[in-house]
Design an enzyme around this catalytic site. Sequence first.
Site, PDB file in Angstrom:
ATOM      1  N   HIS A  19      -9.944   1.744   6.198  1.00  0.00           N
ATOM      2  CA  HIS A  19      -9.028   1.461   5.089  1.00  0.00           C
ATOM      3  C   HIS A  19      -8.535   2.773   4.460  1.00  0.00           C
ATOM      4  O   HIS A  19      -7.355   2.899   4.120  1.00  0.00           O
ATOM      5  CB  HIS A  19      -9.711   0.600   4.025  1.00  0.00           C
ATOM      6  CG  HIS A  19      -8.872   0.375   2.805  1.00  0.00           C
ATOM      7  ND1 HIS A  19      -7.730  -0.400   2.819  1.00  0.00           N
ATOM      8  CD2 HIS A  19      -8.971   0.856   1.540  1.00  0.00           C
ATOM      9  CE1 HIS A  19      -7.176  -0.400   1.613  1.00  0.00           C
ATOM     10  NE2 HIS A  19      -7.911   0.356   0.819  1.00  0.00           N
ATOM     11  N   TYR A  21      -7.876 -12.740   2.000  1.00  0.00           N
ATOM     12  CA  TYR A  21      -9.253 -12.378   2.373  1.00  0.00           C
ATOM     13  C   TYR A  21     -10.139 -12.097   1.170  1.00  0.00           C
ATOM     14  O   TYR A  21     -11.355 -12.004   1.300  1.00  0.00           O
ATOM     15  CB  TYR A  21      -9.269 -11.167   3.325  1.00  0.00           C
ATOM     16  CG  TYR A  21      -8.630  -9.902   2.778  1.00  0.00           C
ATOM     17  CD1 TYR A  21      -9.244  -9.139   1.793  1.00  0.00           C
ATOM     18  CD2 TYR A  21      -7.407  -9.474   3.258  1.00  0.00           C
ATOM     19  CE1 TYR A  21      -8.656  -7.993   1.303  1.00  0.00           C
ATOM     20  CE2 TYR A  21      -6.808  -8.337   2.772  1.00  0.00           C
ATOM     21  CZ  TYR A  21      -7.439  -7.599   1.791  1.00  0.00           C
ATOM     22  OH  TYR A  21      -6.843  -6.477   1.292  1.00  0.00           O
ATOM     23  N   GLU A  22      -9.539 -11.981  -0.003  1.00  0.00           N
ATOM     24  CA  GLU A  22     -10.362 -11.766  -1.199  1.00  0.00           C
ATOM     25  C   GLU A  22     -11.050 -13.054  -1.642  1.00  0.00           C
ATOM     26  O   GLU A  22     -11.910 -13.016  -2.524  1.00  0.00           O
ATOM     27  CB  GLU A  22      -9.505 -11.199  -2.330  1.00  0.00           C
ATOM     28  CG  GLU A  22      -8.996  -9.802  -2.004  1.00  0.00           C
ATOM     29  CD  GLU A  22      -8.059  -9.253  -3.065  1.00  0.00           C
ATOM     30  OE1 GLU A  22      -8.554  -8.900  -4.138  1.00  0.00           O
ATOM     31  OE2 GLU A  22      -6.846  -9.200  -2.809  1.00  0.00           O
ATOM     32  N   SER A  24       0.830  -1.203   0.000  1.00  0.00           N
ATOM     33  CA  SER A  24       0.000   0.000   0.000  1.00  0.00           C
ATOM     34  C   SER A  24       0.862   1.248   0.000  1.00  0.00           C
ATOM     35  O   SER A  24       1.842   1.322   0.732  1.00  0.00           O
ATOM     36  CB  SER A  24      -0.877   0.045   1.257  1.00  0.00           C
ATOM     37  OG  SER A  24      -1.716  -1.056   1.310  1.00  0.00           O
ATOM     38  N   ASN A  74      -0.421   2.836  10.785  1.00  0.00           N
ATOM     39  CA  ASN A  74      -1.252   3.279  11.913  1.00  0.00           C
ATOM     40  C   ASN A  74      -0.826   2.507  13.148  1.00  0.00           C
ATOM     41  O   ASN A  74      -0.188   1.460  13.039  1.00  0.00           O
ATOM     42  CB  ASN A  74      -2.737   2.965  11.619  1.00  0.00           C
ATOM     43  CG  ASN A  74      -2.952   1.489  11.296  1.00  0.00           C
ATOM     44  OD1 ASN A  74      -2.715   1.053  10.171  1.00  0.00           O
ATOM     45  ND2 ASN A  74      -3.367   0.723  12.280  1.00  0.00           N
ATOM     46  N   ALA A  89       1.973  -2.393   4.188  1.00  0.00           N
ATOM     47  CA  ALA A  89       1.581  -1.452   5.237  1.00  0.00           C
ATOM     48  C   ALA A  89       1.058  -2.292   6.400  1.00  0.00           C
ATOM     49  O   ALA A  89       0.438  -3.331   6.186  1.00  0.00           O
ATOM     50  CB  ALA A  89       0.502  -0.511   4.734  1.00  0.00           C
ATOM     51  N   MET A 118      -1.907  -8.095   6.637  1.00  0.00           N
ATOM     52  CA  MET A 118      -2.728  -9.124   5.981  1.00  0.00           C
ATOM     53  C   MET A 118      -2.023  -9.713   4.754  1.00  0.00           C
ATOM     54  O   MET A 118      -2.690 -10.214   3.844  1.00  0.00           O
ATOM     55  CB  MET A 118      -4.083  -8.523   5.587  1.00  0.00           C
ATOM     56  CG  MET A 118      -4.836  -7.886   6.743  1.00  0.00           C
ATOM     57  SD  MET A 118      -6.362  -7.085   6.229  1.00  0.00           S
ATOM     58  CE  MET A 118      -6.768  -6.129   7.701  1.00  0.00           C
ATOM     59  N   SER A 119      -0.701  -9.649   4.737  1.00  0.00           N
ATOM     60  CA  SER A 119       0.027 -10.135   3.549  1.00  0.00           C
ATOM     61  C   SER A 119       1.423 -10.591   3.963  1.00  0.00           C
ATOM     62  O   SER A 119       1.720 -10.743   5.151  1.00  0.00           O
ATOM     63  CB  SER A 119       0.144  -9.013   2.511  1.00  0.00           C
ATOM     64  OG  SER A 119       1.009  -7.995   2.997  1.00  0.00           O
ATOM     65  N   HIS A 156      -5.324  -1.489  -5.519  1.00  0.00           N
ATOM     66  CA  HIS A 156      -4.425  -2.624  -5.718  1.00  0.00           C
ATOM     67  C   HIS A 156      -4.437  -3.177  -7.142  1.00  0.00           C
ATOM     68  O   HIS A 156      -3.950  -4.268  -7.386  1.00  0.00           O
ATOM     69  CB  HIS A 156      -4.765  -3.763  -4.746  1.00  0.00           C
ATOM     70  CG  HIS A 156      -4.230  -3.556  -3.365  1.00  0.00           C
ATOM     71  ND1 HIS A 156      -3.006  -4.032  -2.953  1.00  0.00           N
ATOM     72  CD2 HIS A 156      -4.744  -2.899  -2.314  1.00  0.00           C
ATOM     73  CE1 HIS A 156      -2.803  -3.682  -1.688  1.00  0.00           C
ATOM     74  NE2 HIS A 156      -3.842  -3.003  -1.277  1.00  0.00           N
ATOM     75  N   HIS A 170      -4.835 -10.758  -1.891  1.00  0.00           N
ATOM     76  CA  HIS A 170      -4.815 -11.126  -0.473  1.00  0.00           C
ATOM     77  C   HIS A 170      -5.729 -12.326  -0.248  1.00  0.00           C
ATOM     78  O   HIS A 170      -6.719 -12.510  -0.964  1.00  0.00           O
ATOM     79  CB  HIS A 170      -5.298  -9.942   0.384  1.00  0.00           C
ATOM     80  CG  HIS A 170      -4.436  -8.722   0.271  1.00  0.00           C
ATOM     81  ND1 HIS A 170      -4.543  -7.838  -0.780  1.00  0.00           N
ATOM     82  CD2 HIS A 170      -3.447  -8.252   1.072  1.00  0.00           C
ATOM     83  CE1 HIS A 170      -3.647  -6.877  -0.611  1.00  0.00           C
ATOM     84  NE2 HIS A 170      -2.976  -7.097   0.493  1.00  0.00           N
TER      85      HIS A 170
HETATM   86  N1  HPA Z   1      -4.083  -4.289  11.039  1.00  0.00           N
HETATM   87  C1  HPA Z   1      -3.954  -5.163  10.031  1.00  0.00           C
HETATM   88  N2  HPA Z   1      -3.501  -4.827   8.836  1.00  0.00           N
HETATM   89  C2  HPA Z   1      -3.160  -3.554   8.639  1.00  0.00           C
HETATM   90  C3  HPA Z   1      -3.264  -2.585   9.646  1.00  0.00           C
HETATM   91  C4  HPA Z   1      -3.758  -2.971  10.911  1.00  0.00           C
HETATM   92  O1  HPA Z   1      -3.881  -2.177  11.856  1.00  0.00           O
HETATM   93  N3  HPA Z   1      -2.836  -1.406   9.109  1.00  0.00           N
HETATM   94  C5  HPA Z   1      -2.456  -1.667   7.834  1.00  0.00           C
HETATM   95  N4  HPA Z   1      -2.654  -2.964   7.547  1.00  0.00           N
END
Ligand code: HPA
Length: 274
Positions: free
Chosen positions: A248, A86-87, A31, A236, A114, A212-213, A62, A84
Amino acid sequence: MNQVYQKVIDCYESIKDRIPFTPKVALVLGSGLGNYADSMDVKAEIDYSEIKDFPVSTVPGHAGKFIFGYVGEVPVVCMKGRVHYYEGYPITDVVLPARLMKMMGAEILFLTNASGGINASFGAADFMLITDHISIFAPNPLIGENIEELGCRFPDMSTVYNVELQQKIRKAAADNGILLKEGIYAQLTGPSFEAPAEIRLLRTLGIDAVGMSTVVEAIAANHMGMKICGISCVANLAAGMTANPLTHDEVQAAADAAAPLFQKLITESIIAFA
Ligand code: HPA
């Protein structure tokens, strides 16, 4: 022939005449890094949608293609966009691009993403060199019949993130005055962000950042004997660490804001890999 491996071969056969060089580095753009190729000497591009049965991302921001170009003197294949788990794709599809880039000849897999920062000393927009990972919250991409052509049934995972590459990245960061944190990255499936109690659990387990990757790709690349390195952009602070709910859009905006410095760190690191 193993169906999973056959699919990688079919993808490779369908594009091999369009690959302009043997890449040394395969770079997965996380990201915020979608525009990384603007800083490259681009030689060719292949849209994922042109590759038969290639998994195409459904996430805004993406949309995907392979971009072939030089970073300094180094031939690089970039993945602009990744899928990903989750898709809804099978985990073997999630790691198919990594296997395909190895088939193109790439020796090094450079993973970026990210993440949410869990380590209390991290702040938003920090960069974290991934020194190890925790994979146990995501499905293992090697489950199923082993692909003998790629690697062995029970791969050693003692040193997934190559120590020489880590050292080169540390030096590239220091030489360019870029603060680089270090830590353990865990991949959860998503797509929901974590609950605060889950973040406390992950912190107890010694995890510094969550996303998540990345980890499943690292496992597949390690199976194939690639040299692997990774940097996470802490977009974050993880759930419960601030009063703010996570969205997101905000994660994407934070990753975008950190992107110029992230791009610099990646470029200087790749030049150091030459
Ligand atoms: N959690 C999971 N995946 C993420 C986060 C998060 O806080 N920030 C960016 N990807």
